[in-house]
Enzyme design. Structure first.
Site, PDB file in Angstrom:
ATOM      1  N   ASP A  88      21.770  16.577   0.243  1.00  0.00           N
ATOM      2  CA  ASP A  88      22.107  16.890  -1.160  1.00  0.00           C
ATOM      3  C   ASP A  88      22.116  15.618  -1.977  1.00  0.00           C
ATOM      4  OD1 ASP A  88      22.907  18.153  -3.437  1.00  0.00           O
ATOM      5  OD2 ASP A  88      24.898  18.671  -2.715  1.00  0.00           O
ATOM      6  N   ASP A 124      22.592  11.564  -7.803  1.00  0.00           N
ATOM      7  CA  ASP A 124      23.954  11.203  -7.402  1.00  0.00           C
ATOM      8  C   ASP A 124      24.366  11.992  -6.171  1.00  0.00           C
ATOM      9  OD1 ASP A 124      23.933  13.538  -9.073  1.00  0.00           O
ATOM     10  OD2 ASP A 124      26.117  13.379  -9.262  1.00  0.00           O
ATOM     11  N   GLU A 159      25.353  15.068 -11.329  1.00  0.00           N
ATOM     12  CA  GLU A 159      25.283  16.506 -11.065  1.00  0.00           C
ATOM     13  C   GLU A 159      26.505  16.975 -10.302  1.00  0.00           C
ATOM     14  OE1 GLU A 159      24.216  20.327  -9.081  1.00  0.00           O
ATOM     15  OE2 GLU A 159      24.837  18.443  -8.151  1.00  0.00           O
ATOM     16  N   GLU A 160      27.122  16.080  -9.512  1.00  0.00           N
ATOM     17  CA  GLU A 160      28.182  16.489  -8.580  1.00  0.00           C
ATOM     18  C   GLU A 160      29.570  16.476  -9.214  1.00  0.00           C
ATOM     19  OE1 GLU A 160      27.613  17.854  -5.928  1.00  0.00           O
ATOM     20  OE2 GLU A 160      25.832  17.069  -4.934  1.00  0.00           O
ATOM     21  N   GLU A 172      16.715  21.148  -4.807  1.00  0.00           N
ATOM     22  CA  GLU A 172      17.971  21.339  -4.062  1.00  0.00           C
ATOM     23  C   GLU A 172      17.668  21.876  -2.663  1.00  0.00           C
ATOM     24  OE1 GLU A 172      21.196  20.873  -4.816  1.00  0.00           O
ATOM     25  OE2 GLU A 172      21.227  20.553  -6.989  1.00  0.00           O
TER      26      GLU A 172
END
Lengths: 371, 371
Positions: free
Chosen positions: A105, A77, A139-140, A168
């Site tokens: 990212d 995501d 994740e965000e 990452e």
């Protein structure tokens, strides 16, 4: 929900093209389905992988009977698109830069993992370890939604491993561990009144002055943990108070974010904040412990040596909280290693020098094959 | 917009019933039409009045050829209803209390004026002065919308007079003049950054600490003007900063409301605030000068004597800004005189001891007839 038509597998042979293809399928948190479908189709096309889907997360594993298992994970995501999609390639060859949401990212890291997942373990390759590839959602956003956390609850066996690499962005270097993060609300209460007769009330915004004074004067620590130095930070990230231009405010809230070195537990971080804001109402709204770098683990040390022999440089601390902390909690040593400058994450001008893609893929492949 | 059917005139003979009728026609700022229609019908039923309508404001004048003219004015809008309509009468007779939005601010005062407007100047009455009754809209919102201000621009002649009485709640006592009011925004700027790497940014919320410290330490003045003591006030009424839980905020704004005594001009008030907040970006967003009490004016002095001879007590300062300041600007001495406790204005438990209605009507009638 089923897809109406099966999406075609992506082409993993062109790493820049693969990164673009991943970024150009919009995948803001909560809306990962289309991208998860495309990744699933790509993984399922590989007979050497056993694929499990959980929501919009995918786990693909080899079963080669090796002694040890390495996990490579990345979230699919992104934060909201800022008019920076579709991607745009500037320059050519090794100097090209890929602009757009997700390039840093972290769909660049996802592309590296996906390309290697389709290759390593296929007939003719001899990986040194069994491999687990994880692509996960959410994740965000609020950590309660995190796809890796959900996998750890639903399928803890699938996360098992001896060492984990999270893709990452780390500028293709190795960033060990991560700081913990805690959010608290520091709240004051007053008594509402008409501002023409302020002396009949009590001003909750004025009452917050010492909170901001303490924050402005606070000197964050820099703490060495397992050889890496972690810088802390203590910051107001939001403040809110008042309801109208003629009313003495009866409430004010300062939201504070504390980033703390991984030698400090969540409980210790909370105790510290209660000390800093003594005399004020402090409510913890969010917390996640950090992760020690774990570079003294034999497999981690070997990986670091292998990557840095090629790339040069030294392992660095990861300041931002990442899911390496989840692996640390499961007892799996983990590092961050991926293409892209973490300072460009979430920025409107997010962009990736494409040379880092091949650099990461080649370093990872070399270690996974040559061990 | 025309009304489709002419509303019936209200019955001015029962003052409590009239107050209830006025309150029970909801009239939140911007939505005054129905109430203005009812008041217009009531005024137009009086042959001794010349009625002019401007938007939802009404001006009704006698033309008796007297030497002097007294203006009685009141706004017909209210702040939003807080589930406190329709009105509710508790108790009986002189001890009854009328609960509901507008009873205090200020449809009780409007009822007193409307009842006297229909009576004074009618055949058989001999008012001492010519009379101008003003009922206007949009007092409780942005002063640019104020109906009295609009009348002053569109029909300055209609506001002419030798003395003005504003029926704002004063507990049936006399409150002279009013404080001025000024709103400023004190703003700080910083540099946004990810809160995991706070040292790459600059925190605009932390930068606001000295602003709040100065406000908390500020000692407001109490200033005697023409024999009345005005208390000032300087307060943050709103604060806002930050955009997300993981971003160092690059902007913070404190909205400050300064209530200043009427010996200070708007320019002097601004200069004072720039001194208090020296070193910070200060933007004036709203300002209205105060009004000196003006009780040394002969007509005002006579009115005060007449009312206080009956009611007892002393004139007091008005702390809240009211439209007496508009009359002061036009050179018309003005006082606040109306039923209701100003501390209950805008409150959910707004309520009026009905005895104050007759007390105000009788005092005003006696002075207007007996002079």
């Amino acid at each position: 929900m089923d897809t109406l038509t099966d999406p075609a597998p992506l082409d993993p042979s062109d790493l820049v093209g693969l990164t673009r293809a991943l970024c150009d399928i919009p995948s803001v948190s909560g809306d990962e389905k289309a991208l998860a479908d495309a990744i699933e189709a790509t993984l399922r096309a590989c007979p050497h992988l056993v694929v499990v889907r959980d929501g919009d997360a995918l786990v693909a594993r080899t079963d080669l009977g090796r002694d040890r298992r390495v996990v490579v994970a990345g979230h699919i995501d992104t934060v909201p698109i800022a008019d920076n999609l579709p991607t745009r390639l500037e320059g050519t060859g090794q100097d090209a830069v890929l602009w757009g949401r997700g390039t840093v990212d972290m769909l660049g890291g996802v592309a590296v993992a996906l390309a290697l997942a389709t290759e390593l373990g296929a007939p003719g390759t001899t990986p040194a370890h069994d491999l687990t590839w994880i692509f996960y959602d959410h994740e965000e956003v609020d950590s309660a939604l995190n796809g890796l956390g959900r996998l750890a609850r639903n399928h803890p066996d699938l996360l098992r491993g001896d060492f984990a690499i999270l893709g990452e962005p780390s500028n293709a270097g190795i960033e060990g561990g991560c700081n913990g993060t805690m959010r608290v609300e520091v709240r004051t209460r007053g008594v509402a009144a008409h501002s023409a007769r302020a002396w009949t009330g009590e001003n909750a915004i004025h009452a917050v002055a010492p909170v901001l004074t303490r924050l402005a004067a606070y000197e964050p620590r820099a703490v060495e943990v397992d050889g890496l130095v972690y810088r802390e930070g203590l910051n107001a990230v939001r403040i809110e108070g008042g309801i109208a231009g003629n009313v003495i405010p009866d409430a004010c809230t300062v939201e504070v974010n504390y980033r703390f070195a991984p030698e400090r537990s969540v409980a210790e971080a909370e105790a510290h904040l209660r000390e800093v804001f003594e005399g004020f109402d402090v409510v913890v709204t969010d917390a996640a412990g950090g992760a020690r770098p774990g570079l003294d683990d034999p497999l981690a040390a070997q990986f670091v040596r292998s990557v840095l022999d090629t790339a040069g440089g030294e392992p660095a601390p990861k300041y931002g909280w990442t899911d390496v902390a989840r692996f640390a909690e499961l007892g799996v040593p983990a590092v961050n290693f991926g293409p892209g400058d973490p300072l460009l994450a979430h920025k409107d001008d997010e962009r990736l020098p494409v040379a880092q893609l091949a650099q990461c893929r080649d370093a990872l492949r070399a270690w996974l094959l040559d061990d």
